[in-house]
Design an enzyme around this catalytic site. Sequence first.
Site, PDB file in Angstrom:
ATOM      1  N   ASN A 141       0.858  -1.194   0.000  1.00 56.03           N
ATOM      2  CA  ASN A 141       0.000   0.000   0.000  1.00 56.03           C
ATOM      3  C   ASN A 141       0.893   1.242   0.000  1.00 56.03           C
ATOM      4  O   ASN A 141       1.490   1.579   1.015  1.00 56.03           O
ATOM      5  CB  ASN A 141      -0.881  -0.051   1.261  1.00 56.03           C
ATOM      6  CG  ASN A 141      -1.744   1.190   1.428  1.00 56.03           C
ATOM      7  OD1 ASN A 141      -1.828   2.039   0.536  1.00 56.03           O
ATOM      8  ND2 ASN A 141      -2.387   1.301   2.581  1.00 56.03           N
ATOM      9  N   TRP A 142       0.966   1.887  -1.144  1.00 53.12           N
ATOM     10  CA  TRP A 142       1.845   3.061  -1.259  1.00 53.12           C
ATOM     11  C   TRP A 142       1.272   4.300  -0.576  1.00 53.12           C
ATOM     12  O   TRP A 142       1.971   5.300  -0.451  1.00 53.12           O
ATOM     13  CB  TRP A 142       2.088   3.381  -2.740  1.00 53.12           C
ATOM     14  CG  TRP A 142       3.160   2.567  -3.377  1.00 53.12           C
ATOM     15  CD1 TRP A 142       3.864   1.535  -2.819  1.00 53.12           C
ATOM     16  CD2 TRP A 142       3.681   2.738  -4.704  1.00 53.12           C
ATOM     17  NE1 TRP A 142       4.778   1.062  -3.725  1.00 53.12           N
ATOM     18  CE2 TRP A 142       4.687   1.773  -4.889  1.00 53.12           C
ATOM     19  CE3 TRP A 142       3.379   3.593  -5.768  1.00 53.12           C
ATOM     20  CZ2 TRP A 142       5.403   1.659  -6.079  1.00 53.12           C
ATOM     21  CZ3 TRP A 142       4.082   3.488  -6.944  1.00 53.12           C
ATOM     22  CH2 TRP A 142       5.083   2.524  -7.098  1.00 53.12           C
ATOM     23  N   LYS A 143      -0.001   4.254  -0.254  1.00 55.81           N
ATOM     24  CA  LYS A 143      -0.661   5.425   0.363  1.00 55.81           C
ATOM     25  C   LYS A 143      -0.474   6.654  -0.537  1.00 55.81           C
ATOM     26  O   LYS A 143      -0.434   6.512  -1.755  1.00 55.81           O
ATOM     27  CB  LYS A 143      -0.157   5.629   1.791  1.00 55.81           C
ATOM     28  CG  LYS A 143      -0.283   4.343   2.611  1.00 55.81           C
ATOM     29  CD  LYS A 143      -0.013   4.525   4.078  1.00 55.81           C
ATOM     30  CE  LYS A 143      -0.205   3.171   4.775  1.00 55.81           C
ATOM     31  NZ  LYS A 143      -0.028   3.239   6.219  1.00 55.81           N
ATOM     32  N   HIS A 200      -9.634   1.424   5.088  1.00 55.49           N
ATOM     33  CA  HIS A 200      -8.362   1.591   5.792  1.00 55.49           C
ATOM     34  C   HIS A 200      -8.548   2.625   6.915  1.00 55.49           C
ATOM     35  O   HIS A 200      -9.287   3.587   6.754  1.00 55.49           O
ATOM     36  CB  HIS A 200      -7.271   2.045   4.810  1.00 55.49           C
ATOM     37  CG  HIS A 200      -5.904   1.960   5.393  1.00 55.49           C
ATOM     38  ND1 HIS A 200      -5.420   2.902   6.274  1.00 55.49           N
ATOM     39  CD2 HIS A 200      -4.919   1.027   5.253  1.00 55.49           C
ATOM     40  CE1 HIS A 200      -4.192   2.555   6.638  1.00 55.49           C
ATOM     41  NE2 HIS A 200      -3.865   1.423   6.038  1.00 55.49           N
ATOM     42  N   GLU A 235      -5.734  -4.611  11.050  1.00 54.39           N
ATOM     43  CA  GLU A 235      -4.639  -3.642  11.162  1.00 54.39           C
ATOM     44  C   GLU A 235      -4.824  -2.751  12.390  1.00 54.39           C
ATOM     45  O   GLU A 235      -5.514  -1.729  12.315  1.00 54.39           O
ATOM     46  CB  GLU A 235      -4.622  -2.740   9.929  1.00 54.39           C
ATOM     47  CG  GLU A 235      -4.396  -3.478   8.636  1.00 54.39           C
ATOM     48  CD  GLU A 235      -3.829  -2.546   7.585  1.00 54.39           C
ATOM     49  OE1 GLU A 235      -2.744  -2.825   7.111  1.00 54.39           O
ATOM     50  OE2 GLU A 235      -4.460  -1.520   7.288  1.00 54.39           O
ATOM     51  N   SER A 272       3.503  -2.254  10.219  1.00 56.93           N
ATOM     52  CA  SER A 272       4.964  -2.318  10.353  1.00 56.93           C
ATOM     53  C   SER A 272       5.554  -3.674   9.982  1.00 56.93           C
ATOM     54  O   SER A 272       6.470  -4.173  10.642  1.00 56.93           O
ATOM     55  CB  SER A 272       5.385  -1.910  11.770  1.00 56.93           C
ATOM     56  OG  SER A 272       4.958  -0.582  12.022  1.00 56.93           O
TER      57      SER A 272
HETATM   58  P1  PGA Z   1       2.898   0.169   7.538  1.00 56.57           P
HETATM   59  O1  PGA Z   1       1.432   0.415   6.926  1.00 56.57           O
HETATM   60  O2  PGA Z   1       3.369  -1.138   7.001  1.00 56.57           O
HETATM   61  O3  PGA Z   1       3.715   1.334   7.050  1.00 56.57           O
HETATM   62  O4  PGA Z   1       2.745   0.143   9.007  1.00 56.57           O
HETATM   63  C1  PGA Z   1       0.488  -0.611   6.964  1.00 56.57           C
HETATM   64  C2  PGA Z   1      -0.871  -0.091   6.554  1.00 56.57           C
HETATM   65  O5  PGA Z   1      -1.268   1.005   6.944  1.00 56.57           O
HETATM   66  O6  PGA Z   1      -1.575  -0.747   5.807  1.00 56.57           O
END
Ligand code: PGA
Length: 241
Positions: A19-21, A110, A159, A202
């Site tokens: 997920n690149w956000k 999300h 999550e 993470s």
């Molecule tokens: P992260 O993000 O791996 O940077 O913690 C996970 C997510 O928000 O899906």
Amino acid sequence: MYLLQYSRMPQNTFYVIGNWKSNKTVEEAIVWGKEFVSLWKKNPFPMNGVQVILCPAYIHLVPLAALIKEANLPLKLGVQDISPYPSGTYTGAVCATMVRDLVEFVIIGHSERRTHFHENGDELLAKIEQAQKIGLFTIYCIQNEQMQIPQGVNIVAYEPVWAISQGDPYATAPEDPAIVAQKIATIKNKSTQQITVLYGGSTTPENVFAYKKQAQIGGVLPGGASLKPDTFYRLLANAAT
Ligand code: PGA
């Protein structure tokens, strides 16, 4: 509501959903793609049941789809969100029909969408409905094991918000894999559907295998660790071990 019955995902698959956000210019996305291609060409490996889905921003889909096709990369594309409306007079919205030639998957709910864009239950149901009408697979995020899961979603991502990084997954502590496995067992026991449940928060190349070793955990959803091609490549290689 047009909510399909749940369609089961293949059981022996371990999903890695990058997920690149809200990151990267188009040029940066192409550089990422080219670097990933060169890593893959130098050292491809058997995926061993790992299914990779990369979810960049909408603007990156067209060039990345071309790169993936050209280099025959073992990646599928998804989107991070979708409009709750069909195509039409909804200024600024990207709807499921618009992306259906490019992606097979969509993330819905999300925690960052819930927090920053105030998405609520009905809106999320409308998004699921739109995705299903067009035939996209839905990845529905929940933030704790008590949350309701709408009927018909294909994959659930558990999550916990406190474990999600601000972009650097090494700077935040992930949830312990054994505890995640217990929570996912709770989620599955409560559900009337047979579901695949992933963990996000993470995850890194170094810890991915500890999650994979837990039979309850059907995959991971790395955010920060998907942003650099070499880190993502190493994460996939370790997941596929
Ligand atoms: P992260 O993000 O791996 O940077 O913690 C996970 C997510 O928000 O899906």
